[in-house]
Design a protein around this motif. Structure first.
Motif, PDB file in Angstrom:
ATOM      1  N   ALA A  63      32.463  22.993  60.429  1.00 59.36           N
ATOM      2  CA  ALA A  63      33.281  22.479  61.530  1.00 59.36           C
ATOM      3  C   ALA A  63      34.778  22.654  61.346  1.00 59.36           C
ATOM      4  O   ALA A  63      35.544  22.344  62.258  1.00 59.36           O
ATOM      5  CB  ALA A  63      32.971  20.992  61.734  1.00 59.36           C
ATOM      6  N   ALA A  94      38.224  24.547  61.297  1.00 58.71           N
ATOM      7  CA  ALA A  94      38.801  25.745  61.932  1.00 58.71           C
ATOM      8  C   ALA A  94      40.229  25.912  61.419  1.00 58.71           C
ATOM      9  O   ALA A  94      41.190  25.475  62.064  1.00 58.71           O
ATOM     10  CB  ALA A  94      38.772  25.613  63.444  1.00 58.71           C
ATOM     11  N   PRO A 143      43.683  28.200  64.036  1.00 53.48           N
ATOM     12  CA  PRO A 143      43.497  27.857  65.444  1.00 53.48           C
ATOM     13  C   PRO A 143      43.850  28.972  66.405  1.00 53.48           C
ATOM     14  O   PRO A 143      43.434  28.945  67.568  1.00 53.48           O
ATOM     15  CB  PRO A 143      44.431  26.647  65.641  1.00 53.48           C
ATOM     16  N   GLY A 189      40.943  30.330  68.268  1.00 54.91           N
ATOM     17  CA  GLY A 189      40.191  29.490  69.189  1.00 54.91           C
ATOM     18  C   GLY A 189      38.981  28.877  68.512  1.00 54.91           C
ATOM     19  O   GLY A 189      38.875  28.813  67.286  1.00 54.91           O
ATOM     20  N   GLY A 190      38.038  28.434  69.335  1.00 55.38           N
ATOM     21  CA  GLY A 190      36.857  27.782  68.794  1.00 55.38           C
ATOM     22  C   GLY A 190      35.827  28.765  68.283  1.00 55.38           C
ATOM     23  O   GLY A 190      35.982  29.978  68.369  1.00 55.38           O
ATOM     24  N   PHE A 191      34.727  28.208  67.726  1.00 60.95           N
ATOM     25  CA  PHE A 191      33.630  29.043  67.244  1.00 60.95           C
ATOM     26  C   PHE A 191      32.327  28.311  67.528  1.00 60.95           C
ATOM     27  O   PHE A 191      32.319  27.104  67.766  1.00 60.95           O
ATOM     28  CB  PHE A 191      33.783  29.351  65.745  1.00 60.95           C
ATOM     29  N   GLN A 206      29.018  26.203  67.519  1.00 58.06           N
ATOM     30  CA  GLN A 206      28.603  25.077  66.688  1.00 58.06           C
ATOM     31  C   GLN A 206      27.580  25.553  65.669  1.00 58.06           C
ATOM     32  O   GLN A 206      26.607  26.232  66.000  1.00 58.06           O
ATOM     33  CB  GLN A 206      28.002  23.960  67.536  1.00 58.06           C
ATOM     34  N   GLU A 232      24.855  29.717  69.842  1.00 62.66           N
ATOM     35  CA  GLU A 232      25.704  30.849  70.219  1.00 62.66           C
ATOM     36  C   GLU A 232      24.990  31.689  71.269  1.00 62.66           C
ATOM     37  O   GLU A 232      23.867  32.146  71.052  1.00 62.66           O
ATOM     38  CB  GLU A 232      26.015  31.689  68.974  1.00 62.66           C
ATOM     39  N   SER A 259      24.466  21.273  71.743  1.00 65.58           N
ATOM     40  CA  SER A 259      25.209  22.245  72.538  1.00 65.58           C
ATOM     41  C   SER A 259      24.331  22.749  73.666  1.00 65.58           C
ATOM     42  O   SER A 259      23.101  22.782  73.559  1.00 65.58           O
ATOM     43  CB  SER A 259      25.657  23.426  71.664  1.00 65.58           C
ATOM     44  N   HIS A 276      35.959  34.837  65.612  1.00 65.12           N
ATOM     45  CA  HIS A 276      36.058  33.443  65.209  1.00 65.12           C
ATOM     46  C   HIS A 276      35.792  33.288  63.718  1.00 65.12           C
ATOM     47  O   HIS A 276      35.149  34.139  63.093  1.00 65.12           O
ATOM     48  CB  HIS A 276      35.066  32.587  66.003  1.00 65.12           C
ATOM     49  N   GLY A 314      34.988  29.875  60.972  1.00 68.74           N
ATOM     50  CA  GLY A 314      34.823  28.458  60.692  1.00 68.74           C
ATOM     51  C   GLY A 314      34.248  28.264  59.303  1.00 68.74           C
ATOM     52  O   GLY A 314      33.622  29.170  58.740  1.00 68.74           O
TER      53      GLY A 314
END
Length: 216
Positions: A30, A32, A35, A38-40, A42, A62, A145, A191, A193
């Protein structure tokens, strides 16, 4: 914030017994650290041990995972990829192994001391890891998700680790170090993480100084 610690639950048999589902509590990939990417997706990972080895299972929510690379030791980190870097003997040996796997079950495996000191291991022996993957499937009830989920699982035999790290002893209380990652260099949304936070300015998973503690 200190580096995380995980005590590996021991189960009597290889594999995750149905009655223990969802099994050992998941570790969340979780963090990151960068930043700007961006996000990745779950990502959760289960890690447990048996008499014969360590058992690893990733779950990734994903949509449409990228799976271009189909032969072991190809650059799977460009695909939808999950990774486990493990340092079995941090007190006496600064080498670690990096297991990198895409959603097709293609494995990149190396050993060494840092990013610039890596040696590929022979892919002819990768059947020993009992790799299992499942393609993306619709989210199940209580899924964290709305995206579909894919899974990758494998076993790291203790005798294999001992053949590479002669000081390794798979006994209760043995302390290892490692990290879990999710990446995708050439996915639609690149991404990065991790489980244990990485302190470099740019994406770099090969930092054993940032590994978390993993105790048998």
């Amino acid at each position: 914030m200190g580096q995380p610690l995980y005590k590996v639950p021991a189960l009597p048999e290889a594999g995750l017994p149905q009655e223990l589902q969802p099994g050992p509590l998941p570790l969340a990939v979780a963090s990151a650290p960068w930043p700007e990417y961006g996000g990745f997706p779950q990502t959760e990972v289960f890690l447990w041990s048996s008499a014969t080895g360590l058992h690893v299972k990733f779950q990734v929510w994903e949509s449409k995972p990228r799976t271009v690379w189909q032969h072991h030791n190809e650059p799977v980190y460009e695909d939808s990829c999950v990774e486990f870097f493990l340092q079995p003997c941090p007190a006496s040996d600064n080498r670690y192994v990096n297991f990198e796997m895409n959603a097709a079950g293609t494995l990149l495996l190396q050993i060494g001391t840092d990013r610039s000191d890596r040696q590929f291991l022979d892919p002819s022996g990768y059947t020993r890891f009992a790799i299992e993957v499942s393609g993306a499937f619709p989210p199940v009830k209580h899924s964290p998700s709305a995206d579909p989920c894919w899974e990758a699982a494998y076993t790291i035999p203790f005798d294999w680790l001992t053949s590479l790290f002669h000081d390794f002893r798979p006994t209760p209380g043995w302390e290892m170090r490692g990290n879990f990652y999710k990446c995708g260099d050439r996915t639609a949304s690149p991404h990065y993480g991790c489980w244990s936070p990485v302190t470099s300015a740019q994406p770099d998973f090969h930092r054993s100084c940032d590994f978390g503690r993993i105790i048998l």
